[in-house]
Design a protein around this motif. Structure first.
Motif, PDB file in Angstrom:
ATOM      1  N   GLY A   6       7.535  70.893  74.460  1.00 26.56           N
ATOM      2  CA  GLY A   6       7.000  71.736  75.528  1.00 26.56           C
ATOM      3  C   GLY A   6       8.076  72.510  76.269  1.00 26.56           C
ATOM      4  N   THR A  34      12.976  59.830  71.904  1.00 29.16           N
ATOM      5  CA  THR A  34      13.451  60.231  70.570  1.00 29.16           C
ATOM      6  C   THR A  34      14.808  60.923  70.730  1.00 29.16           C
ATOM      7  N   HIS A  37      15.236  64.989  65.601  1.00 26.81           N
ATOM      8  CA  HIS A  37      14.105  65.313  64.728  1.00 26.81           C
ATOM      9  C   HIS A  37      13.821  64.127  63.804  1.00 26.81           C
ATOM     10  N   GLY A  61       4.374  66.962  71.567  1.00 26.14           N
ATOM     11  CA  GLY A  61       3.409  67.888  70.984  1.00 26.14           C
ATOM     12  C   GLY A  61       2.913  67.395  69.632  1.00 26.14           C
ATOM     13  N   ASP A  62       2.400  68.339  68.843  1.00 21.07           N
ATOM     14  CA  ASP A  62       1.826  67.974  67.547  1.00 21.07           C
ATOM     15  C   ASP A  62       2.882  67.458  66.570  1.00 21.07           C
ATOM     16  N   GLY A  63       4.120  67.957  66.702  1.00 18.12           N
ATOM     17  CA  GLY A  63       5.194  67.492  65.824  1.00 18.12           C
ATOM     18  C   GLY A  63       5.492  66.020  66.071  1.00 18.12           C
ATOM     19  N   THR A  64       5.515  65.629  67.328  1.00 18.61           N
ATOM     20  CA  THR A  64       5.786  64.223  67.679  1.00 18.61           C
ATOM     21  C   THR A  64       4.645  63.333  67.196  1.00 18.61           C
ATOM     22  N   GLU A  67       4.889  62.736  63.530  1.00 17.28           N
ATOM     23  CA  GLU A  67       5.928  61.769  63.159  1.00 17.28           C
ATOM     24  C   GLU A  67       5.473  60.329  63.430  1.00 17.28           C
ATOM     25  N   SER A  89       3.963  72.218  73.271  1.00 22.56           N
ATOM     26  CA  SER A  89       3.623  73.620  73.515  1.00 22.56           C
ATOM     27  C   SER A  89       2.187  73.915  73.071  1.00 22.56           C
ATOM     28  N   GLY A  90       1.815  73.452  71.890  1.00 15.14           N
ATOM     29  CA  GLY A  90       0.500  73.789  71.346  1.00 15.14           C
ATOM     30  C   GLY A  90      -0.559  72.736  71.640  1.00 15.14           C
ATOM     31  N   GLU A 280       5.142  72.605  62.275  1.00 15.40           N
ATOM     32  CA  GLU A 280       6.548  72.591  61.833  1.00 15.40           C
ATOM     33  C   GLU A 280       6.638  73.499  60.611  1.00 15.40           C
TER      34      GLU A 280
HETATM   35  N1  LIG Z   1      15.911  64.371  70.913  1.00 14.86           N
HETATM   36  C1  LIG Z   1      15.511  65.366  70.115  1.00 14.86           C
HETATM   37  N2  LIG Z   1      16.341  66.407  69.858  1.00 14.86           N
HETATM   38  C2  LIG Z   1      15.944  67.434  69.070  1.00 14.86           C
HETATM   39  N3  LIG Z   1      14.723  67.505  68.483  1.00 14.86           N
HETATM   40  C3  LIG Z   1      13.866  66.500  68.698  1.00 14.86           C
HETATM   41  C4  LIG Z   1      14.216  65.369  69.524  1.00 14.86           C
HETATM   42  N4  LIG Z   1      13.156  64.534  69.546  1.00 14.86           N
HETATM   43  C5  LIG Z   1      12.198  65.101  68.775  1.00 14.86           C
HETATM   44  N5  LIG Z   1      12.615  66.272  68.268  1.00 14.86           N
HETATM   45  C6  LIG Z   1      11.863  67.261  67.452  1.00 14.86           C
HETATM   46  O1  LIG Z   1      11.271  68.192  68.353  1.00 14.86           O
HETATM   47  C7  LIG Z   1      10.334  68.967  67.597  1.00 14.86           C
HETATM   48  C8  LIG Z   1       9.246  69.533  68.474  1.00 14.86           C
HETATM   49  O2  LIG Z   1       8.424  68.521  68.922  1.00 14.86           O
HETATM   50  P1  LIG Z   1       6.878  68.749  69.232  1.00 14.86           P
HETATM   51  O3  LIG Z   1       6.208  69.410  68.089  1.00 14.86           O
HETATM   52  O4  LIG Z   1       6.323  67.461  69.678  1.00 14.86           O
HETATM   53  O5  LIG Z   1       6.906  69.736  70.488  1.00 14.86           O
HETATM   54  P2  LIG Z   1       6.350  71.206  70.623  1.00 14.86           P
HETATM   55  O6  LIG Z   1       6.792  72.021  69.447  1.00 14.86           O
HETATM   56  O7  LIG Z   1       6.702  71.667  71.985  1.00 14.86           O
HETATM   57  O8  LIG Z   1       4.771  70.969  70.588  1.00 14.86           O
HETATM   58  P3  LIG Z   1       3.604  71.569  69.625  1.00 14.86           P
HETATM   59  O9  LIG Z   1       3.953  71.148  68.221  1.00 14.86           O
HETATM   60  O10 LIG Z   1       2.361  70.925  70.124  1.00 14.86           O
HETATM   61  O11 LIG Z   1       3.636  73.048  69.798  1.00 14.86           O
HETATM   62  C9  LIG Z   1       9.888  68.044  66.474  1.00 14.86           C
HETATM   63  O12 LIG Z   1      10.287  68.612  65.242  1.00 14.86           O
HETATM   64  C10 LIG Z   1      10.674  66.758  66.690  1.00 14.86           C
HETATM   65  O13 LIG Z   1      11.096  66.164  65.485  1.00 14.86           O
END
Ligand SMILES: Nc1ncnc2c1ncn2[C@@H]1O[C@H](COP(=O)(O)OP(=O)(O)OP(=O)(O)O)[C@@H](O)[C@H]1O
Length: 321
Positions: A6, A34, A37, A61-64, A67, A89-90, A280
């Motif tokens: 986010g 975390t 990635h 988000g959806d990426g977390t 995983e 974000s999404g 992703e």
């Molecule tokens: N400590 C970290 N440092 C860098 N990347 C990380 C860390 N922890 C997790 N990530 C990665 O961050 C990425 C984004 O996470 P996530 O998708 O949850 O958030 P977002 O993109 O804001 O949300 P959405 O997918 O809902 O739009 C994922 O690929 C995840 O693997």
């Protein structure tokens, strides 16, 4: 908890809330941040393999969420429950059940119940909601490039990425194999849907059901630039599919929808394409997806669970924007 999901680090306000709520509900808990990635895959697998009854809350988000689901699947623990506190974000996955805000009340989450949901297996891992190939994946893939430009914020980066992709030749020749049936054409977007939403609220498959053991495939053919905006507006709103599940008559020349168990999408003239898996995006030679019926237990916060079960009994599909 993913601290980079986010716009801002949600752990700053969420961790105190989690500590307070866990004490109030008298449950034992651990908060893990975390570090990188795919770290959430290892964390989720370790907790799910430990043997105790466990519920894993994916805060991000959806990426977390993707995983955490992958880690639980790898553990082989079929009783482990996964919940989502959407602060990405999404936050598209939870939209299948209600509004993202409905998932932010921790007390309702703790009192919630798990339901079995389908997942998709892909060539690189699992997908919870939607995988795609096409202009949508390319736009998302290019956004970080524009974000690095000074003073170029999220919306500006998104618009510049759209502009770049609209200026390039539109469409890509794809071979799409749907349960053995082959379609070969120039496509703008090819989407494999377990759930309804992706891309921050695009409703690609309004009739998708996360519990039916079936994938929906939506194919959008190449069309004139003049027509793209109106077709994509309907696609975003979920207005491309009629109440009976068929494609709306005015779009039948450019948009197709199929049900499937197994889908393979392969670029024909180029070696690579950009593949989107639950948001992703990255280069890949192909996209393969298989449905995994009832693969995992997902927690719905109590009020969401109640309305979900009522709607299921009535045979209705939720349709939330
Ligand atoms: N400590 C970290 N440092 C860098 N990347 C990380 C860390 N922890 C997790 N990530 C990665 O961050 C990425 C984004 O996470 P996530 O998708 O949850 O958030 P977002 O993109 O804001 O949300 P959405 O997918 O809902 O739009 C994922 O690929 C995840 O693997």
């Amino acid at each position: 908890m993913n601290p980079i999901s986010g716009k801002a680090d949600a752990s700053l306000y969420l961790v105190p809330q989690i500590i307070e709520q866990a004490k109030k509900c008298n449950i034992s808990y651990r908060v893990e941040m975390t570090q990188a990635h795919r770290h959430a895959v290892q964390l989720a697998q370790a907790y799910a393999q430990a043997g105790d009854p466990v519920r894993l809350y994916a805060c991000g988000g959806d990426g977390t969420l993707n995983e955490v689901l992958e880690g639980v699947l790898r553990s082989g623990n079929h009783e482990a429950e996964v919940a989502s506190i959407p602060c990405g974000s999404g936050n598209d996955y939870v939209r299948n059940f209600g509004k993202p805000q409905d998932f932010l009340n921790l007390e309702n989450q703790i009192n919630g119940h798990a339901i079995s949901v389908d997942l998709m297996r892909t060539q690189t891992g699992i997908s919870a909601a939607i995988c795609s190939v096409g202009i949508d994946a390319k736009v998302a893939y290019n956004i970080p490039k524009y974000r690095r430009i000074p003073l170029c914020g999220g919306t500006m980066a998104y618009n510049l990425s759209i502009l770049e992709n609209l200026c390039r030749p539109l469409g890509q020749k794809l071979r799409v194999e749907i349960d053995g049936k082959v379609f070969c054409d120039q496509f703008l977007i090819a989407t494999i849907c377990n759930g309804s939403y992706y891309g921050g609220g695009y409703c690609a498959a309004p009739k998708a059901d996360l519990q039916d053991g079936v994938l929906e495939v939506v194919l959008v053919r190449k069309m004139s630039r003049l027509r793209i905006a109106s077709v994509l507006a309907k696609y975003k709103a979920g207005a491309h599919i009629a109440e009976d599940g068929t494609v709306c008559p005015d779009l039948r020349d450019v948009l197709y929808c199929f049900h499937a168990q197994e889908v393979h999408i392969i670029p024909v003239d180029e070696k690579n394409t950009i593949v989107n898996i639950d948001g992703e995006c990255g280069p890949a030679e192909r996209l393969d997806a298989w449905v995994m019926p009832g693969a995992v237990r997902f927690v719905l916060p109590l009020p969401v669970y109640d309305s979900w079960t009522q709607n299921k009994q009535k045979g209705q599909t939720l349709f939330v924007h």
